[in-house]
Design a protein around this motif. Structure first.
Motif, short mmCIF file in Angstrom:
data_model
loop_
_atom_site.label_atom_id
_atom_site.label_comp_id
_atom_site.label_asym_id
_atom_site.label_seq_id
_atom_site.Cartn_x
_atom_site.Cartn_y
_atom_site.Cartn_z
N LEU A 100 -8.71 2.66 -7.27
CA LEU A 100 -8.76 3.26 -5.92
C LEU A 100 -8.33 4.70 -6.04
O LEU A 100 -7.26 4.98 -6.59
N ASP A 101 -9.14 5.62 -5.54
CA ASP A 101 -8.77 7.04 -5.50
C ASP A 101 -8.40 7.32 -4.05
O ASP A 101 -9.28 7.53 -3.21
N ILE A 102 -7.11 7.25 -3.74
CA ILE A 102 -6.67 7.35 -2.35
C ILE A 102 -5.46 8.27 -2.23
O ILE A 102 -4.79 8.55 -3.23
N GLU A 103 -5.19 8.71 -0.99
CA GLU A 103 -4.06 9.62 -0.83
C GLU A 103 -2.73 8.85 -0.71
O GLU A 103 -2.70 7.62 -0.77
N VAL A 104 -1.66 9.61 -0.53
CA VAL A 104 -0.31 9.04 -0.71
C VAL A 104 0.06 7.97 0.32
O VAL A 104 0.66 6.96 -0.03
N GLN A 105 -0.32 8.19 1.59
CA GLN A 105 0.05 7.17 2.60
C GLN A 105 -0.59 5.82 2.29
O GLN A 105 0.03 4.77 2.45
N GLY A 106 -1.86 5.87 1.86
CA GLY A 106 -2.56 4.63 1.50
C GLY A 106 -1.93 3.98 0.28
O GLY A 106 -1.79 2.76 0.21
N ALA A 107 -1.55 4.80 -0.70
CA ALA A 107 -0.92 4.27 -1.91
C ALA A 107 0.39 3.55 -1.56
O ALA A 107 0.71 2.50 -2.13
N ARG A 108 1.10 4.11 -0.60
CA ARG A 108 2.36 3.48 -0.19
C ARG A 108 2.10 2.08 0.41
O ARG A 108 2.83 1.14 0.15
N GLN A 109 1.02 1.96 1.17
CA GLN A 109 0.68 0.65 1.75
C GLN A 109 0.30 -0.35 0.65
O GLN A 109 0.67 -1.52 0.71
N VAL A 110 -0.44 0.13 -0.35
CA VAL A 110 -0.82 -0.76 -1.46
C VAL A 110 0.44 -1.23 -2.19
O VAL A 110 0.58 -2.41 -2.51
N ARG A 111 1.37 -0.30 -2.42
CA ARG A 111 2.63 -0.67 -3.09
C ARG A 111 3.33 -1.81 -2.35
O ARG A 111 3.84 -2.75 -2.95
N GLN A 112 3.33 -1.71 -0.99
CA GLN A 112 4.01 -2.74 -0.20
C GLN A 112 3.25 -4.07 -0.22
O GLN A 112 3.84 -5.12 -0.36
N LYS A 113 1.93 -4.00 -0.11
CA LYS A 113 1.14 -5.25 -0.02
C LYS A 113 0.94 -5.91 -1.37
O LYS A 113 0.91 -7.13 -1.47
N LEU A 114 0.73 -5.10 -2.39
CA LEU A 114 0.45 -5.63 -3.73
C LEU A 114 1.37 -4.93 -4.73
O LEU A 114 0.97 -3.99 -5.42
N PRO A 115 2.61 -5.39 -4.83
CA PRO A 115 3.60 -4.68 -5.65
C PRO A 115 3.21 -4.58 -7.12
O PRO A 115 3.69 -3.71 -7.83
N GLU A 116 2.30 -5.46 -7.56
CA GLU A 116 1.91 -5.43 -8.98
C GLU A 116 0.87 -4.34 -9.27
O GLU A 116 0.51 -4.12 -10.43
N ALA A 117 0.38 -3.65 -8.25
CA ALA A 117 -0.59 -2.57 -8.48
C ALA A 117 0.06 -1.47 -9.32
O ALA A 117 1.28 -1.29 -9.29
N VAL A 118 -0.78 -0.75 -10.06
CA VAL A 118 -0.29 0.32 -10.94
C VAL A 118 -0.62 1.65 -10.28
O VAL A 118 -1.79 1.93 -10.01
N LEU A 119 0.41 2.44 -10.02
CA LEU A 119 0.22 3.68 -9.25
C LEU A 119 0.38 4.90 -10.15
O LEU A 119 1.45 5.10 -10.75
N ILE A 120 -0.66 5.70 -10.22
CA ILE A 120 -0.64 6.88 -11.11
C ILE A 120 -0.86 8.14 -10.27
O ILE A 120 -1.84 8.23 -9.52
#
Ligand code: ADP
Ligand code: 5GP
Length: 200
Positions: A100-120
């Motif tokens: 996913l190529d997304i901005e920071v607010q969206g990345a924060r939501q992914v972190r909360q919903k799917l903690p196993e996601a890898v954020l770069i």
């Protein structure tokens, strides 16, 4: 059982080289795919519906939000953007790594919903170099470039929850580092406990 794919979020200032690095690292790999977002903004010249984005109306966007069809969504410069959930779920279950190529607010939501996601978080070596790349890309007016640099400063201040910061200085090296992250993430112990079983 198929190993589940990894959800990989990349963010960073526009012009940092996110698309360039990812395409470099992917090469011809068959195990990585991109999620195509929906957006309410108008297509730019050369953009194709279903390739860069699915271009949809604000009403359809609202309907997707209400039906919980988006994994995350955010407003960016007065337009809405979101990640359709169904595609991501289907690909992850099939063992694909999904980017996913997304901005920071969206990345924060992914972190909360799917903690196993890898954020770069991908950044250029300096903001001065970012300005040079944006000028070199030739898609933004001087005023838009000033706006993007200001936005980059804001994003840096909010990006403290990412797992990795990748500096895109030398492109070959950045591509290798991206692949290294992917390799390491697939070796995580919590996903490989079956290898420690000693009974038949
Ligand atoms: P983003 O996807 O982050 O908006 P792009 O991938 O479009 O950024 O890259 C922005 C510009 O910088 C492009 O013109 C690209 O060719 C150039 N670029 C990308 N990576 C590098 C690098 N490591 N060194 C020099 N120029 C780069
Ligand atoms: P652009 O309009 O320049 O294509 O994208 C603007 C910003 O929106 C970029 O930072 C891009 O990463 C982000 N973006 C694109 N798709 C999505 C999405 O589905 N969700 C979120 N949260 N941001 C997105």
């Amino acid at each position: 059982m198929t190993e589940k794919g990894k959800l990989i979020v990349i963010s960073g200032p526009s012009g940092a080289g996110k698309s360039t690095v990812v395409f470099k690292a992917i090469g011809n790999r068959q195990d990585i795919c991109f999620s195509t977002s929906v957006t309410t903004r108008q297509p730019r010249p050369g953009e194709v519906d279903g390739r860069e984005y699915f271009f949809i109306s604000p009403e359809r966007f609202q309907e997707m939000v209400e039906k919980d069809e988006l994994l995350e969504h955010a407003t960016y410069v007065s337009h809405s953007y979101g990640t359709p959930r169904a595609y991501v779920t289907e690909k992850l279950n099939a063992g694909m790594n999904v980017i996913l190529d997304i901005e920071v607010q969206g990345a924060r939501q992914v972190r909360q919903k799917l903690p196993e996601a890898v954020l770069i978080f991908i950044i250029p070596p300096s903001l001065e170099e970012l300005r040079r790349r944006l000028e070199g890309r030739g898609t933004d007016s001087p005023e838009a470039i000033r706006g993007r640099l200001e936005r980059a400063r804001q994003e840096y201040a909010e990006a403290d929850f990412y797992d990795y910061i990748l500096v895109n200085d030398d492109l070959e090296e950045a591509g290798r580092q991206f692949e290294a992250i992917l390799t390491a993430e697939h070796l995580r112990a919590k996903d490989r406990m079956e290898l420690l079983r000693t009974e038949d």
